[in-house]
Design an enzyme around this catalytic site. Structure first.
Site, mmCIF file in Angstrom:
data_model
loop_
_atom_site.group_PDB
_atom_site.id
_atom_site.type_symbol
_atom_site.label_atom_id
_atom_site.label_comp_id
_atom_site.label_asym_id
_atom_site.label_seq_id
_atom_site.Cartn_x
_atom_site.Cartn_y
_atom_site.Cartn_z
ATOM 1 N N THR B 175 0.853 -1.190 0.000
ATOM 2 C CA THR B 175 0.000 0.000 0.000
ATOM 3 C C THR B 175 0.886 1.236 0.000
ATOM 4 O O THR B 175 1.873 1.303 0.727
ATOM 5 C CB THR B 175 -0.952 0.016 1.206
ATOM 6 O OG1 THR B 175 -1.785 -1.148 1.127
ATOM 7 C CG2 THR B 175 -1.849 1.248 1.192
ATOM 8 N N PHE B 177 1.236 5.202 0.698
ATOM 9 C CA PHE B 177 0.650 6.216 1.581
ATOM 10 C C PHE B 177 1.214 7.586 1.256
ATOM 11 O O PHE B 177 2.391 7.709 0.902
ATOM 12 C CB PHE B 177 0.994 5.906 3.045
ATOM 13 C CG PHE B 177 0.359 4.648 3.569
ATOM 14 C CD1 PHE B 177 -0.862 4.695 4.232
ATOM 15 C CD2 PHE B 177 0.980 3.408 3.406
ATOM 16 C CE1 PHE B 177 -1.451 3.534 4.723
ATOM 17 C CE2 PHE B 177 0.387 2.250 3.891
ATOM 18 C CZ PHE B 177 -0.827 2.309 4.550
#
Lengths: 280, 280
Positions: B175, B177
């Site tokens: 992921t 960010f």
């Protein structure tokens, strides 16, 4: 006339059922599926003759899960339609609005009716797995203080009562649906499709090299083929690389589109046409 | 040295907290927020000095809600990081694996551990609102047959025990960010950012005319500026029109990027730079 069944995801009365009836006629048989996977499997195994899936909403954006399913199944898009999403407050008959304290619906629907909730602070929002399913539930359980948010069709199917119509915040709320068929199915006439212009949907991936997307779009733009939509999705197993889904004006058999697809094929690692269909 | 607090969405131990510590140091103060709206509001009102938001996952795709929030707030992106998502099966201390019958976690996490569930059919999957929150819950309620799927950090924070490490199906699960700050905050040094190349993120909309996106990408490609990512989102109030979010290599103050942005500004109805930051 063939007796046919169309699969859709959700409970009876879902907006997808509304789309199916619009595409295939009000009397089509329908098969509700709990999950999109199940719908795609049913159509692949020809347990149904057609399926209707939502692909994008003008407020919430694309239904990415269905883009992924389109990639992994050979189920051509044969038509599209667009349904205006009208949210209604629905309760069992005899329950008056003043008694409502809890409203059940899918979180996306609840979030699209925020004005209603701010002007009725006594009412609690409760997430449920499905809009039409929330109507089914309140008709089974008959809570004295509960209502649902769903389509008019759902109220009709479950014999519930509409307390307030059109409580959505934004009237520019449309969902676009695709009609899918097994590969090689006989072409059909879609109601109301008339002589509307053709659209073609495709998916491709390109090597991660400078200007690759620009050149790919050039295969269309330099032939005056217009893009309707572009969408990127992550390429599984290749972190930070993407697949692109494109909708363009034209039919895959038009000479200029055929040439553009050949050109795009030279630039792409992978290219697949998902279908040509009349614009909604 | 300033005493600072970073907001993130989720419960203590969320992957977003891991990202915040990676960006700002292990000892940064954190403020968990239930919803992204709350996080954006806290940062806008300067109740925190920074916020960390997930923007895309290599399997699930973009976090569209956060693209929408970036558009509606003037909170520049000042850094990015990428966290590998490792899912662990976590239980209260003393509960052995053989007793586990129910596993709680966020639906996305449950769906990323399907191999685990198919090799342990006795175990039921139960959706919960948050990965780390599911660890908090099992530590509060101590079910004798319950476990959670979450980060190692969540196990550590709540004093729970990891029964199985790395049960995710796909290791290419990352992921990305963004670190956001209030507009005009003093530039900071990001740990480990070193001399990595710059990236710039921007958002624009174009009139719905033939070749408009092709020409817009030309403003970059013809200057040899490379695109990292493009993402489309529906334009609210204009059904079937889109905003585009772009990431490109380079800093907004680089001469060539400045020229490209000017050129893009000529073509676009609307253009905003969301930030320039060191690539992760």
């Amino acid at each position: 006339m063939r007796l046919e069944t169309a699969a859709f995801q959700g409970e009876r009365g879902a907006f997808s059922e509304e789309a199916a009836r619009r595409l295939l006629g009000r009397r089509v048989n329908v098969l509700p599926c709990q999950r999109f996977e199940e719908l795609f499997r049913n159509l692949t195994e020809k347990k149904v003759q057609a399926a209707v899936v939502p692909i994008e909403n003008t407020l919430a954006g694309s239904v990415h899960e269905n883009y992924d399913h389109l990639l992994h199944h050979d189920l051509p898009i044969v038509a599209e339609t667009s349904v205006r999403i009208v949210h209604n407050l629905i309760a069992p008959p005899g329950v008056p609005f003043r008694n409502i304290r809890r409203v059940f619906s899918h979180p996306v629907a609840l979030n699209q009716c925020l004005n209603f909730f701010s002007s009725h602070p006594r009412v609690e929002r409760i997430s449920f797995y499905d809009t039409a399913g929330s109507v089914k539930m309140i008709m089974e359980e008959k809570p004295s203080d509960g209502a649902a948010i769903a389509s008019e069709l759902a109220a009709k199917i479950y014999g519930a009562h509409i307390l307030k119509r059109g409580i959505e915040d934004d009237r520019q709320n449309f969902t676009r649906f695709f009609l899918l068929e097994p590969a090689g199915a006989k072409p059909r006439t879609i109601r109301g499709a008339g002589k509307r212009p053709w659209k073609t949907s495709l998916v491709f991936s390109i090597r991660n090299i400078p200007g690759a997307l620009f050149r790919s779009l050039g295969a269309l733009a330099l032939r005056d083929i217009n893009l309707v939509k572009i969408e990127s999705r992550p390429l599984r197993g290749k972190p930070w690389e993407y697949l692109f889904y494109l909708d363009l004006w034209g039919h895959r058999e038009d000479k200029v589109v055929r040439n553009a697809l050949n050109h795009l094929g030279e630039l792409a690692d992978f290219l697949r046409v998902l279908g040509s269909y009349r614009a909604a």
